[in-house]
Enzyme design. Structure first.
Site, short mmCIF file in Angstrom:
data_model
loop_
_atom_site.label_atom_id
_atom_site.label_comp_id
_atom_site.label_asym_id
_atom_site.label_seq_id
_atom_site.Cartn_x
_atom_site.Cartn_y
_atom_site.Cartn_z
N GLU A 91 34.29 30.44 -5.77
CA GLU A 91 33.00 30.94 -6.28
C GLU A 91 33.21 32.20 -7.29
O GLU A 91 32.33 32.36 -8.51
CB GLU A 91 31.91 31.23 -5.20
CG GLU A 91 31.42 30.35 -4.40
CD GLU A 91 30.45 29.20 -5.22
OE1 GLU A 91 30.01 29.41 -6.14
OE2 GLU A 91 30.06 28.15 -4.48
N SER A 112 18.66 34.81 8.33
CA SER A 112 17.33 34.98 8.93
C SER A 112 17.41 34.11 10.33
O SER A 112 16.94 33.01 10.67
CB SER A 112 16.46 33.67 8.00
OG SER A 112 15.25 34.09 8.01
N GLU A 138 28.72 23.02 -13.62
CA GLU A 138 28.06 22.28 -14.64
C GLU A 138 26.52 22.54 -14.81
O GLU A 138 25.89 22.56 -15.61
CB GLU A 138 28.25 20.58 -14.51
CG GLU A 138 28.02 19.70 -15.41
CD GLU A 138 28.24 18.05 -14.98
OE1 GLU A 138 28.00 17.42 -15.79
OE2 GLU A 138 28.41 18.04 -13.80
#
Lengths: 173, 173
Positions: A91, A112, A138
């Site tokens: 990433e 959460s 993309e």
């Protein structure tokens, strides 16, 4: 004292590309029954990315739940079977174009816990060097921003930085 | 650059007691179409609760998505039409038994902007005084913990504090 809620029923509501939703029936510690709406999420990785010791690289992208751009540290979802470190390095390069010679695990957060099992593993990336030239995968559209670390407390107070994984990651600085 | 994703279709998957799930079809900035799984959540309030200037009151409760107890600052969901400050004072007293003579808004976070619209408003409560004696609402089971502020960084690094709204709230200290 551990107040376990025992599952006594489960109904799958939705199985999606990213999240699943299940409706659980539970028995409470007082013997009563209640329902729990639980979102299953693959989890992800977020990377505190140091351009230099005073400057972070952050990413701004459109977040559909809020219908606007949100400023965050680079991050992404875990692919099936992917370990967090591999995900984080992938990433980092996809979103910023950089690789890191000094990539370290800092800790983890749960985003959460009332309704969702998402875990985000937080890493730091230092000693960056150029990887790929194109950024964003993309169908991902990203603005890169350089943010001075001495500004982040003010940016949180003003609401310019509001993303919880990003705010949380600063506790590791 | 603002990379708007225009909604071109919407399908309601689930309308629940706490969350709703919608599947949106969007048009990306490159003209391609994609889907977005969006959870709508009422949002909530979290309260950095000072027993004294060095000590926070935190709550430990069973969180079904993780099947274990989680340590958090006092917090709760907004009821329909409720303003965050009212919610915060209500939750403070429900979860800790305390009221506050010095209750201030600090800022807000978004917990998981990739798929969920949850906003958590963060307040601080100081100058506490005794309100109700019983804690927890009828079906809520809570352990109160006192945590020294000088321990929180270590507790985040060790994983003893991992809840994102809690970790984020410490950036306002």
């Amino acid at each position: 004292m551990n107040f376990v809620e025992k599952t006594i029923g489960k109904k799958s509501i939705y199985e999606g590309k990213i999240i699943n939703l299940n409706l659980l029936k539970v028995k409470l510690p007082n013997g009563k029954e209640s329902n729990r709406e639980i979102v299953n999420h693959p989890g992800g990785v977020a990377i505190l990315t140091y351009k230099d010791q005073d400057t972070l690289i952050m990413v701004e992208q459109f977040r559909k739940p809020f219908e606007r751009m949100v400023l965050e540290i680079p991050a992404g979802k875990l692919e099936k079977g992917e370990d967090p470190e591999t995900c984080g390095k992938r990433e980092l390069e996809e979103e910023t174009g950089y690789k890191s010679k000094n990539f370290n695990y800092l800790g983890k957060i749960i985003t959460s816990p009332g309704f969702c099992d998402e875990i985000i593993y937080i890493y730091e990336a230092r000693d960056l060097y150029k990887g790929r030239d194109d950024i964003g995968d993309e169908d991902e559209f990203i603005n890169l921003k350089e943010i001075k670390i001495d500004r982040i407390k003010d940016m949180i107070k003003s609401g310019d930085i509001e993303d919880a994984k990003t705010v949380s990651s600063f506790m590791f600085i």
